[in-house]
Design a protein around this motif. Structure first.
Motif, PDB file in Angstrom:
ATOM      1  N   GLU A  69       0.819  -1.220   0.000  1.00 16.55           N
ATOM      2  CA  GLU A  69       0.000   0.000   0.000  1.00 16.55           C
ATOM      3  C   GLU A  69       0.849   1.266   0.000  1.00 16.55           C
ATOM      4  O   GLU A  69       0.317   2.369   0.028  1.00 16.55           O
ATOM      5  CB  GLU A  69      -0.941   0.003   1.203  1.00 16.55           C
ATOM      6  CG  GLU A  69      -2.042  -1.030   1.088  1.00 16.55           C
ATOM      7  CD  GLU A  69      -3.002  -1.002   2.266  1.00 16.55           C
ATOM      8  OE1 GLU A  69      -2.694  -0.357   3.295  1.00 16.55           O
ATOM      9  OE2 GLU A  69      -4.064  -1.642   2.158  1.00 16.55           O
ATOM     10  N   GLY A  70       2.177   1.113  -0.006  1.00 17.32           N
ATOM     11  CA  GLY A  70       3.069   2.265  -0.059  1.00 17.32           C
ATOM     12  C   GLY A  70       3.247   2.989   1.257  1.00 17.32           C
ATOM     13  O   GLY A  70       3.621   4.158   1.272  1.00 17.32           O
ATOM     14  N   GLN A  71       3.029   2.322   2.374  1.00 15.05           N
ATOM     15  CA  GLN A  71       3.116   2.966   3.677  1.00 15.05           C
ATOM     16  C   GLN A  71       4.510   2.899   4.301  1.00 15.05           C
ATOM     17  O   GLN A  71       4.721   3.440   5.374  1.00 15.05           O
ATOM     18  CB  GLN A  71       2.098   2.348   4.631  1.00 15.05           C
ATOM     19  CG  GLN A  71       0.667   2.560   4.185  1.00 15.05           C
ATOM     20  CD  GLN A  71      -0.329   1.825   5.071  1.00 15.05           C
ATOM     21  OE1 GLN A  71       0.023   1.279   6.108  1.00 15.05           O
ATOM     22  NE2 GLN A  71      -1.576   1.810   4.646  1.00 15.05           N
ATOM     23  N   LEU A  72       5.453   2.242   3.638  1.00 18.09           N
ATOM     24  CA  LEU A  72       6.824   2.181   4.149  1.00 18.09           C
ATOM     25  C   LEU A  72       7.620   3.359   3.595  1.00 18.09           C
ATOM     26  O   LEU A  72       7.244   3.964   2.590  1.00 18.09           O
ATOM     27  CB  LEU A  72       7.491   0.869   3.749  1.00 18.09           C
ATOM     28  CG  LEU A  72       6.838  -0.412   4.263  1.00 18.09           C
ATOM     29  CD1 LEU A  72       7.635  -1.623   3.800  1.00 18.09           C
ATOM     30  CD2 LEU A  72       6.725  -0.406   5.780  1.00 18.09           C
ATOM     31  N   ALA A  73       8.741   3.653   4.221  1.00 20.43           N
ATOM     32  CA  ALA A  73       9.560   4.791   3.797  1.00 20.43           C
ATOM     33  C   ALA A  73      10.043   4.661   2.359  1.00 20.43           C
ATOM     34  O   ALA A  73      10.265   5.665   1.685  1.00 20.43           O
ATOM     35  CB  ALA A  73      10.765   4.927   4.738  1.00 20.43           C
TER      36      ALA A  73
END
Length: 94
Positions: free
Chosen positions: A52-56
């Motif tokens: 979901e693209g929630q990591l750095a």
């Protein structure tokens, strides 16, 4: 998710040299935490966040996981989370 002393989850993301959008995930639990589902829960949440693209490092399209060769329990965690065996890295384990 609650983090407990005695275990860790590590994710490393690659953005060099070509923004490959992949990561390697690993986890380590002390024996007192084995068999309680913590690894499955933690890795599942990290996978969701990664895609979901929630990591750095942004959204990923691939996650790789390595285990100590012969660690059947760790292999079972990954299979439960839909990881597939692709290959064995010769001479890369402990």
């Amino acid at each position: 998710m609650h983090f407990l002393a005695g275990w860790s989850v590590v994710v490393t993301c690659s953005d060099f040299p070509y923004k490959m959008q992949n990561a390697v995930i690993g986890y380590d639990l002390t024996p007192a935490f084995w068999g309680k589902g913590y690894a499955v829960e933690a890795v599942a949440k990290i996978i969701l966040a990664a895609f979901e693209g929630q990591l750095a490092c942004g959204a990923l399209n691939r996650i790789q996981a390595d285990t100590v060769p012969g660690n059947k329990t760790s292999e079972a965690v990954l299979r439960r989370l839909a990881f597939k065996d692709e290959s064995l890295r010769c001479e890369a384990g402990f």
